[in-house]
Design a protein around this motif. Structure first.
Motif, PDB file in Angstrom:
ATOM      1  N   ARG A  74       7.545   1.154  -5.473  1.00  0.00           N
ATOM      2  CA  ARG A  74       6.861   0.014  -4.842  1.00  0.00           C
ATOM      3  C   ARG A  74       5.571   0.462  -4.156  1.00  0.00           C
ATOM      4  O   ARG A  74       4.536  -0.213  -4.263  1.00  0.00           O
ATOM      5  N   THR A 122       8.218  -9.586  -1.503  1.00  0.00           N
ATOM      6  CA  THR A 122       8.525  -8.813  -0.295  1.00  0.00           C
ATOM      7  C   THR A 122      10.025  -8.651  -0.105  1.00  0.00           C
ATOM      8  O   THR A 122      10.482  -8.250   0.964  1.00  0.00           O
ATOM      9  N   ARG A 143       2.753  -1.704  -5.956  1.00  0.00           N
ATOM     10  CA  ARG A 143       2.808  -3.023  -5.347  1.00  0.00           C
ATOM     11  C   ARG A 143       1.459  -3.717  -5.427  1.00  0.00           C
ATOM     12  O   ARG A 143       0.425  -3.138  -5.092  1.00  0.00           O
ATOM     13  N   ARG A 191       7.091  -5.263  -7.342  1.00  0.00           N
ATOM     14  CA  ARG A 191       5.629  -5.336  -7.401  1.00  0.00           C
ATOM     15  C   ARG A 191       5.087  -6.619  -6.771  1.00  0.00           C
ATOM     16  O   ARG A 191       4.068  -6.604  -6.081  1.00  0.00           O
TER      17      ARG A 191
END
Length: 317
Positions: free
Chosen positions: A302, A268, A306, A265
């Motif tokens: 994700r 990268t 995210r 979340r």
């Protein structure tokens, strides 16, 4: 400035009309799932409210966690097995409640003339065992009665606060779950002092502290966890099941998956990098474990959850 969204409980609503002669009873169901967060002391799993139609029945079935129903109106019947596997039948009406324990076989059925409306919470955690023992609620004694009408009404309102909540954080829901448990104890007609299980709770805390410290190491085992607590491995497994309704291995996996969700979340990092950070040297094994616990692949999770894109977008303004 950070734009952090609040994860809303997943909700299902259903409304149907049931006709009986010239009258009709409207079947209404509200069902919500708690956001996928990990709380050790006390946590929610699902909650809702339902106006049943005559003879509406659920079961026979078992649950993985504690499930408490409060009867708002009407009547119904609970058939429940005790600890020895013997079946008992209970006639219940508005103002009372019933508890279903993990792995207990139960069936509950709405009355044919005055079907019940009830609300429910499914919950679990370290605090549950002692709290429920304080009011004598267990497989052998599943029925709850309020000591007076006013406290029973407070309990109902606390449950409805959770059920009707919209766009709130998991902290808000857990705080009201604590208030619910407090009222369940204070409002119970069978409330009695209970001091037991503190040493077991201490062992659990030591074991979970071990997981928090060493979950990133791929080679840790349940024996390592037991050795850290100076306990027999079988005994550690037994008290985990007793207090948390899961094995030490399940707790380790769930803890790793929650850490993985945080990294998915907020960072990268690639899926392979995240798998290594949470103790999986093989990305395929990590992805399989993640999907088994969460219900989808790390990549898909994700995309849906995210927050980094929201943060970056807000910072550019």
């Amino acid at each position: 400035m950070y734009n952090i969204d609040i994860k809303k409980p997943r909700e299902i609503k259903n409304r149907q009309k049931f006709f009986k002669g010239d009258d009709h009873i409207e079947h209404e169901l509200i069902f919500k799932l708690f956001p996928n967060e990990h709380y050790m002391d006390l946590t929610l799993f699902q909650f809702g409210m339902e106006q049943c139609v005559p003879h509406h029945s659920f079961g026979p079935a078992t649950r993985n966690h504690y499930l408490f129903h409060y009867i708002i109106s009407g009547k119904g019947n609970l058939d429940a097995n005790d600890k020895n596997g013997n079946s008992h039948s209970y006639q219940l009406s508005a103002g009372s409640g019933f508890l279903i324990c993990p792995d207990q076989i139960t069936t509950y059925t709405a009355d044919s003339h005055h079907p019940w409306q009830y609300c429910w919470l499914e919950f679990d955690g370290l605090k549950c065992h002692d709290a429920l023992a304080a009011i004598g609620l267990d497989c052998n004694n599943p029925v709850w009665h309020a000591v007076n009408r006013e406290l029973g009404e407070e309990l109902k309102q606390e449950m409805l606060t959770i059920i009707r909540s919209e766009n709130v954080s998991s902290y808000y829901l857990i705080s009201h779950l604590y208030l619910f448990l407090d009222l369940l104890i204070r409002a119970s007609a069978s409330h009695r002092p209970h001091v037991e299980g503190k040493i077991k709770e201490l062992y659990i805390r030591e074991a979970t502290a071990f997981v928090q410290q060493y979950y990133q190491e791929a080679g840790i085992t349940i024996k390592d966890m037991a050795d850290f607590c100076n306990l027999n491995q079988n005994y550690l497994t037994r008290i985990f099941k007793e207090l948390l309704n899961q094995t030490p291995q399940q707790f380790l996996i769930y803890y790793r998956m929650n850490k993985a969700m945080e990294l998915l979340r907020y960072t990268t990092l690639s899926v392979n990098e995240i798998s290594i950070q949470v103790g999986y040297l093989n990305q395929l094994n990590f992805s399989r474990a993640f999907k088994k616990v969460v219900g989808c692949s790390p990549q898909n999770w994700r995309k849906e959850n995210r927050l980094l894109d929201n943060v970056e977008h807000t910072n550019k303004k």
